[in-house]
Write a protein that holds these residues in place. Structure first.
Motif, short mmCIF file in Angstrom:
data_model
loop_
_atom_site.label_atom_id
_atom_site.label_comp_id
_atom_site.label_asym_id
_atom_site.label_seq_id
_atom_site.Cartn_x
_atom_site.Cartn_y
_atom_site.Cartn_z
N VAL A 1 4.15 1.74 -3.09
CA VAL A 1 4.62 2.40 -1.88
C VAL A 1 6.11 2.12 -1.77
O VAL A 1 6.51 0.96 -1.60
N LEU B 1 10.08 2.33 -0.19
CA LEU B 1 10.85 2.50 1.03
C LEU B 1 12.31 2.26 0.68
O LEU B 1 12.69 1.14 0.30
N ASP C 1 12.46 2.12 14.11
CA ASP C 1 11.28 1.55 13.46
C ASP C 1 11.33 1.88 11.97
O ASP C 1 10.80 2.90 11.51
N ALA D 1 7.90 2.25 9.98
CA ALA D 1 6.91 3.27 10.33
C ALA D 1 6.44 4.01 9.09
O ALA D 1 7.23 4.39 8.23
N GLY D 2 5.16 4.20 8.99
CA GLY D 2 4.60 4.92 7.85
C GLY D 2 4.14 4.05 6.72
O GLY D 2 3.43 4.52 5.83
N LEU D 3 4.55 2.78 6.70
CA LEU D 3 4.07 1.88 5.65
C LEU D 3 2.62 1.50 5.93
O LEU D 3 2.22 1.30 7.08
N PRO D 4 1.80 1.36 4.88
CA PRO D 4 0.41 0.93 5.09
C PRO D 4 0.37 -0.53 5.49
O PRO D 4 1.32 -1.28 5.24
#
Length: 283
Positions: free
Chosen positions: A168, A170, A179, A182-185
């Motif tokens: 994942v 970023l 934030d 936001a959106g990270l598992p």
């Protein structure tokens, strides 16, 4: 009698193939001597003969495909010995080992579907192998959260995909406000967090957060001066000594890498080494 317990990383392709009608599940349930696979390794022979997974470097697969046909015909589970101590005198393993393989033409497909659903939710799951009095506990697949500079994150994404890990990415931009996570598992104990920043001001936001997660590894790149500055930043932020001690830095098995591709290989190698240690430590 309590089944013997093994811990393995989940090969979800193998488990998915095993749940299909007519698939035969072959499990390595015994090893005598040195062998190239872990106990509990699995191979599936599909109804059309397609092989998923592996139990050797190729010498066993064709033989097991033949045995799967016979097992499917009479729906009988059987344990077969190959190599040292085998009654099959015309089949030998080049490594000199002896292995026992359970060939199951009717694995519990309901349990396999349930197991796959559990693993997809990033929770450990279990499958009983009754013909061998064995229970295999599967850990979720390795996940890497890669945060940092675009070239390094992209290089790590490519090599992680080739390896079979979930990555994942970023790559933050703009300011430190908002934030950014936001959106990270959610981070779980089978996730590593790799901080690949060159602009280390970003670490003020991300390092304390990462150290507060249950990730099995939190690591950051950077030379000796960067590491000193990072420790001072963490002290200023009030991060406790116990959490600071979790930070792996410099991250990577190859010292002083000079390009994104070598850095990615170095970082993934260290992450995989520690993930493999989770399997050995849990068994």
């Amino acid at each position: 009698m309590t089944p013997a317990r093994l811990v393995r990383s989940a090969d979800q392709a193998v488990l998915a193939a095993a749940r299909e009608p007519g698939a035969v599940l072959c499990t390595l349930v015994g090893i005598e001597g040195g062998f190239s696979r872990r106990l509990g390794a699995q191979l599936v022979v599909g109804a059309d003969g397609t092989l998923t997974g592996s139990l050797s470097d190729g010498c066993l697969e064709a033989e097991l495909a033949r045995q799967a046909e016979a097992a499917r015909a009479d729906r009988t589970c059987r344990t077969l010995r190959y190599g040292a101590g085998s009654p099959v005198i015309d089949f030998r393993l080049p490594c000199g080992a002896g292995v026992d393989v359970l060939v199951d033409p009717v694995p519990d497909r309901t349990a396999l579907r349930r197991l796959l659903g559990t693993l997809e939710q990033r929770s450990p799951g279990r499958l009983d192998i009754p013909g061998a009095d064995l229970a295999i506990e599967y850990l979720p697949r390795l996940r890497v959260l890669a945060l940092g500079a675009a070239p390094e994150v992209a290089a790590l994404a490519r090599i992680a995909e080739a390896f079979g890990a979930d990555l994942v990415p970023l790559v933050p931009s703009g300011g430190l406000s908002g934030d950014l996570l936001a959106g990270l598992p959610p981070v779980d104990p089978w996730t590593a967090v790799a901080l690949l920043f060159h602009e280390h001001e970003w670490e003020r936001r991300f390092v304390p957060w990462a150290l507060g997660t249950p990730a099995f590894l939190v690591g950051a790149i950077g030379g000796s001066q960067t590491r000193r500055q990072r420790l001072a930043m963490l002290d200023e932020a009030g991060v406790g000594a116990g959490e600071v001690a979790r930070l792996r830095s410099p991250l990577g098995l190859i010292p002083q890498t000079r390009d994104p591709h070598t850095l990615a290989l170095s970082v993934l190698a260290e992450i995989v080494r520690d993930y493999e240690a989770l399997l050995d430590g849990a068994a």
